[in-house]
Design a protein around this motif. Structure first.
Motif, PDB file in Angstrom:
ATOM      1  N   GLN A  86      -6.233   6.208 -56.640  1.00  0.00           N
ATOM      2  CA  GLN A  86      -7.165   6.113 -55.194  1.00  0.00           C
ATOM      3  C   GLN A  86      -8.422   6.929 -54.752  1.00  0.00           C
ATOM      4  O   GLN A  86      -8.854   6.997 -55.855  1.00  0.00           O
ATOM      5  CB  GLN A  86      -5.986   6.796 -54.059  1.00  0.00           C
ATOM      6  CG  GLN A  86      -6.002   8.861 -53.888  1.00  0.00           C
ATOM      7  CD  GLN A  86      -4.927   8.865 -54.963  1.00  0.00           C
ATOM      8  OE1 GLN A  86      -4.392   8.125 -55.942  1.00  0.00           O
ATOM      9  NE2 GLN A  86      -5.217  10.476 -55.396  1.00  0.00           N
ATOM     10  N   VAL A  87      -8.792   6.359 -54.241  1.00  0.00           N
ATOM     11  CA  VAL A  87     -10.423   6.867 -53.744  1.00  0.00           C
ATOM     12  C   VAL A  87     -10.256   8.114 -53.498  1.00  0.00           C
ATOM     13  O   VAL A  87     -10.066   8.834 -53.059  1.00  0.00           O
ATOM     14  CB  VAL A  87     -10.782   6.409 -52.288  1.00  0.00           C
ATOM     15  CG1 VAL A  87     -11.990   7.227 -52.495  1.00  0.00           C
ATOM     16  CG2 VAL A  87     -10.684   4.353 -52.849  1.00  0.00           C
ATOM     17  N   GLN A  88     -11.537   8.916 -54.435  1.00  0.00           N
ATOM     18  CA  GLN A  88     -11.630  10.197 -54.247  1.00  0.00           C
ATOM     19  C   GLN A  88     -13.284  10.452 -54.206  1.00  0.00           C
ATOM     20  O   GLN A  88     -14.187   9.571 -54.910  1.00  0.00           O
ATOM     21  CB  GLN A  88     -11.783  10.676 -55.206  1.00  0.00           C
ATOM     22  CG  GLN A  88      -9.458  11.215 -55.635  1.00  0.00           C
ATOM     23  CD  GLN A  88      -9.182  12.027 -56.539  1.00  0.00           C
ATOM     24  OE1 GLN A  88     -10.062  12.072 -57.860  1.00  0.00           O
ATOM     25  NE2 GLN A  88      -8.240  13.101 -56.339  1.00  0.00           N
ATOM     26  N   TYR A 106     -21.256   0.723 -50.192  1.00  0.00           N
ATOM     27  CA  TYR A 106     -20.544   1.454 -48.896  1.00  0.00           C
ATOM     28  C   TYR A 106     -21.650   2.021 -48.775  1.00  0.00           C
ATOM     29  O   TYR A 106     -22.650   2.563 -49.206  1.00  0.00           O
ATOM     30  CB  TYR A 106     -19.536   2.652 -49.839  1.00  0.00           C
ATOM     31  CG  TYR A 106     -18.322   1.871 -49.730  1.00  0.00           C
ATOM     32  CD1 TYR A 106     -17.674   1.424 -50.651  1.00  0.00           C
ATOM     33  CD2 TYR A 106     -17.539   1.749 -48.168  1.00  0.00           C
ATOM     34  CE1 TYR A 106     -16.630   0.673 -51.324  1.00  0.00           C
ATOM     35  CE2 TYR A 106     -16.376   1.194 -48.253  1.00  0.00           C
ATOM     36  CZ  TYR A 106     -15.870   0.326 -49.794  1.00  0.00           C
ATOM     37  OH  TYR A 106     -14.489   0.054 -50.071  1.00  0.00           O
ATOM     38  N   ALA A 108     -17.900   9.495 -57.207  1.00  0.00           N
ATOM     39  CA  ALA A 108     -16.791   8.613 -56.086  1.00  0.00           C
ATOM     40  C   ALA A 108     -16.182   8.289 -57.597  1.00  0.00           C
ATOM     41  O   ALA A 108     -16.908   8.097 -58.240  1.00  0.00           O
ATOM     42  CB  ALA A 108     -17.974   7.973 -55.617  1.00  0.00           C
ATOM     43  N   SER A 109     -14.799   8.201 -56.876  1.00  0.00           N
ATOM     44  CA  SER A 109     -13.990   6.891 -58.654  1.00  0.00           C
ATOM     45  C   SER A 109     -13.297   6.450 -57.044  1.00  0.00           C
ATOM     46  O   SER A 109     -12.770   6.329 -56.216  1.00  0.00           O
ATOM     47  CB  SER A 109     -12.576   8.184 -59.051  1.00  0.00           C
ATOM     48  OG  SER A 109     -12.054   8.951 -57.993  1.00  0.00           O
ATOM     49  N   ALA A 110     -13.128   5.397 -58.152  1.00  0.00           N
ATOM     50  CA  ALA A 110     -12.403   3.957 -57.251  1.00  0.00           C
ATOM     51  C   ALA A 110     -12.770   3.500 -56.177  1.00  0.00           C
ATOM     52  O   ALA A 110     -12.038   2.814 -55.213  1.00  0.00           O
ATOM     53  CB  ALA A 110     -10.994   4.733 -57.177  1.00  0.00           C
ATOM     54  N   LEU A 111     -14.284   4.227 -56.150  1.00  0.00           N
ATOM     55  CA  LEU A 111     -15.136   3.267 -54.997  1.00  0.00           C
ATOM     56  C   LEU A 111     -16.056   2.918 -55.740  1.00  0.00           C
ATOM     57  O   LEU A 111     -16.310   3.929 -56.063  1.00  0.00           O
ATOM     58  CB  LEU A 111     -14.888   3.689 -53.553  1.00  0.00           C
ATOM     59  CG  LEU A 111     -15.540   3.870 -52.493  1.00  0.00           C
ATOM     60  CD1 LEU A 111     -15.227   4.879 -51.332  1.00  0.00           C
ATOM     61  CD2 LEU A 111     -17.259   4.214 -52.760  1.00  0.00           C
ATOM     62  N   TYR A 123     -13.692   7.022 -45.850  1.00  0.00           N
ATOM     63  CA  TYR A 123     -12.669   8.033 -47.018  1.00  0.00           C
ATOM     64  C   TYR A 123     -14.190   9.188 -46.928  1.00  0.00           C
ATOM     65  O   TYR A 123     -15.675   8.930 -46.705  1.00  0.00           O
ATOM     66  CB  TYR A 123     -13.307   6.613 -48.419  1.00  0.00           C
ATOM     67  CG  TYR A 123     -12.703   5.869 -48.533  1.00  0.00           C
ATOM     68  CD1 TYR A 123     -13.017   4.851 -48.338  1.00  0.00           C
ATOM     69  CD2 TYR A 123     -11.635   5.540 -48.120  1.00  0.00           C
ATOM     70  CE1 TYR A 123     -12.678   3.049 -48.699  1.00  0.00           C
ATOM     71  CE2 TYR A 123     -10.579   4.849 -48.917  1.00  0.00           C
ATOM     72  CZ  TYR A 123     -11.376   3.430 -48.925  1.00  0.00           C
ATOM     73  OH  TYR A 123     -10.612   2.001 -49.115  1.00  0.00           O
TER      74      TYR A 123
END
Length: 127
Positions: A1-3, A32, A24-27, A116
């Motif tokens: 998931q986004v972190q 953005y 950022a991870s998974a994003l 997020y």
């Protein structure tokens, strides 16, 4: 998931500097808007700065103008907040946030536009 993981906070004397990072991870941050917000003890969370995903435009709260600089390294998927000439009133938990925005929409300072959020990093300015 986004972190979104913030780092770089700490204790600094008035007039000092800190650089906050948000990894950022998974994003993919290049898609953005990235923002920084802060919450001081007993106060509401407030906007500090934001960087648009599709232009070089950046925005700052009046309290941050001339002292703080937001930047992003899309290759590292990381956004930064360089804070100079820190004051005791800058003491707060600083949060990184990411928000999706249509290209024609304006960059927003509203928390509701950022979907997020990181967990925050403490910044304490004190002698």
């Amino acid at each position: 998931q986004v972190q979104l993981v913030e780092s770089g906070g700490g204790l600094v004397q008035p007039g000092g500097s800190l650089r906050l990072s948000c990894a950022a991870s998974a994003l993919t941050i290049s898609r953005y808007d990235m923002g920084w917000f802060r919450q001081a003890p007993g106060k509401e969370r407030e906007f500090v700065s934001a960087s648009a995903w599709n232009t070089d435009y950046t925005g700052y709260a009046d309290s941050a103008k001339g002292r703080f600089t937001i930047s992003r390294d899309n290759a590292k998927n990381t956004v930064y907040l360089q804070m100079n000439n820190l004051k005791p009133e800058d003491t707060a938990v600083y949060y990184c946030a990411a928000g999706a925005r249509r290209p024609a929409a304006p960059l927003s300072a509203a928390q509701s536009k950022y979907g997020y959020w990181g967990q925050g990093t403490q910044v304490t300015v004190s002698s």
